[in-house]
Structures are given as C-alpha cells and as structure tokens.
Design an enzyme around this catalytic site. Structure first.
Site, PDB file in Angstrom:
ATOM      1  N   LYS A  65      11.368  -1.569  11.645  1.00  0.00           N
ATOM      2  CA  LYS A  65      10.581  -2.582  10.945  1.00  0.00           C
ATOM      3  C   LYS A  65      10.813  -3.890  11.698  1.00  0.00           C
ATOM      4  CE  LYS A  65       8.481  -4.249   7.076  1.00  0.00           C
ATOM      5  NZ  LYS A  65       7.159  -3.834   6.560  1.00  0.00           N
ATOM      6  N   GLY A 116       4.464  -1.713  10.542  1.00  0.00           N
ATOM      7  CA  GLY A 116       3.957  -3.068  10.658  1.00  0.00           C
ATOM      8  C   GLY A 116       4.258  -3.888   9.421  1.00  0.00           C
ATOM      9  N   ALA A 141       0.826  -1.215   0.000  1.00  0.00           N
ATOM     10  CA  ALA A 141       0.000   0.000   0.000  1.00  0.00           C
ATOM     11  C   ALA A 141       0.855   1.258   0.000  1.00  0.00           C
ATOM     12  CB  ALA A 141      -0.929   0.005   1.210  1.00  0.00           C
ATOM     13  N   THR A 171       6.121   1.745   3.527  1.00  0.00           N
ATOM     14  CA  THR A 171       7.529   2.116   3.704  1.00  0.00           C
ATOM     15  C   THR A 171       7.824   3.480   3.118  1.00  0.00           C
ATOM     16  OG1 THR A 171       8.189  -0.222   3.679  1.00  0.00           O
ATOM     17  CG2 THR A 171       9.918   1.413   3.296  1.00  0.00           C
TER      18      THR A 171
END
Length: 237
Positions: free
Chosen positions: A38, A123, A14, A17
């Site tokens: 991360k 996440g 999406a 990052t």
C-alpha cells in the site's frame, strides 16, 4: 515466474483492501510467496509502533513475505481525506516518481524471504485520485504498467462507476486482469440484478462477489473468489 497486479476501486471504501488481502490468502493457499503493498495511504491510527494505516497493516499481516512496515506503506498521511489535500496540510509533496521508486524497491528480492511470486499493489481511492496538480493515481499505475484489478463496491450508482473505471483503465492502455464486487451497503436492494448487469457489461474476468459480512476477514472473503482467473492453473503451479 512472478506475477504482479495493481488494485483499484470504483470509489473510496469499495472494498479494495478486503479483496486484495483475500487474493493474497488465495495465493498463499496455492503455494505462492506473496506480497501486499500500500505505497500511499491517507488515514493513520496510533499503535505501539507509531502511526500506522489499518489497511496497510492488514496487507502486511496476510502476506507470506514479511517486510518492514515502511516498505509496505512508505507514504502515510495522517488524515483520511484526498491524498493531495492531506499532503498539503502536512507540507508534503506527492509524486509518481517517488511512489514508483518505493514500490519497485519493495518488490526486489528480500535477503530473508527471496522474491515474491505474486504481488498486489493497492492504490489509494479510485482510479483518478489526484496526487498533485498534474498527477493522479492513474499515472502511478501507468508507470508501473501492471495488469489492473478493479474492485466494485455494490451500492446505488455502482454500474456507472464501474463502467467509467473500466473505460478509464483501458483508455490509459492497461489490461484489466480481473474484477470483483463487494456489497458495501447491507441494505442495498436488487443486489443480484446489479451483479448480473456487471457480468454482462464487464470483461469476462470475473473474480467473484463478496456479500455483506458482519465480521469480514480476508480468509472468509477468499472463499468467494476465483483465484485461477488471475493465474490459470494456479493451484497446480
């Protein structure tokens, strides 16, 4: 005063990052000490330093506090697939408790750089990606208890995904600190109409929209974001 946020997405790819790294760039320019973590990543590439995750490397690179890679990304699964499946293939066990421990340890003041003023924890995948038969990434976020940033990848179906993610985050008792959208499909039609719909339906915590960029970088994406939505008066602090 320090600030920390958990970044989730409406789906894999999406743009989490890119948005996380861009927000770190914004915080850097506002004069903050920054950290990007991360804790769990699935998918590694061979580098001169060993197997590394490209997303984690990007967060490590843009953050002003330079932690060792193992602290930025303590759990790396080799295959780019659902984490619980990748972990099973490697005979590893994922747990919220260990991820929280790694994350809180990395957020402690470092001997050289001190404590981060702003930290972003990215996440893995979407909000309810399974970690084990009875735990998901939502449990990880809930245990941390941090405000959440939702990244919405604009493509067909994104409105439903965005509203379901918002509902899930709020139902789990966490505050949505902000949301941002990215154009993940360069050929998507009615982009502006979808963005207008999101603005009408989601909380008034709009961070910005990053359009399709042929050569996207955190610095370039940062130009499209409104960092002071997360930390009002950030530039003046």
């Amino acid at each position: 005063m320090s600030h920390a946020f958990f970044v989730t997405g409406t789906d894999t790819d999406a743009g989490k990052t890119l948005i996380t790294a861009a927000l770190i760039e914004c915080a850097n320019h506002a004069g903050y000490k920054t950290l990007g973590l991360k804790p769990l990543a699935a998918g590694g590439v061979q580098t001169p330093d060993g197997i590394r995750n490209e997303d984690a490397l990007q967060l490590q690179q843009v953050a002003s506090l330079k932690l060792p890679y193992r602290q930025v990304n303590p759990v790396l699964l080799n295959d780019a697939m659902a984490p619980h499946i990748a972990a099973a293939r490697e005979k590893k066990r994922l747990s919220v408790e260990s991820l929280v421990g790694y994350t809180r340890g990395a957020m402690m003041p470092s001997p050289k750089g001190g404590k981060a003023d702003v930290c972003f924890i990215e996440g893995a995948g979407g909000w309810r990606v399974p970690l084990s038969p009875n735990q998901t990434t939502a449990d990880f976020a809930k245990t941390l208890g941090l405000p959440v940033i939702i990244v919405i990848g604009l493509k067909l179906g994104c409105l439903n995904h965005a509203l379901l993610t918002l509902e899930a985050v709020q139902r789990d008792g966490l505050r949505v600190a902000g949301w941002a959208a990215t154009q993940v499909d360069p050929d998507m039609s009615v982009v502006q109409e979808n963005l207008d719909t999101l603005k009408a339906l989601l909380p008034d915590a709009y961070l910005g929209f990053v359009p399709w960029l042929d050569h996207a970088t955190p610095a370039l994406a940062a130009e499209y974001l409104q960092f002071d939505v997360l930390i009002p008066g950030a530039a003046a602090e």
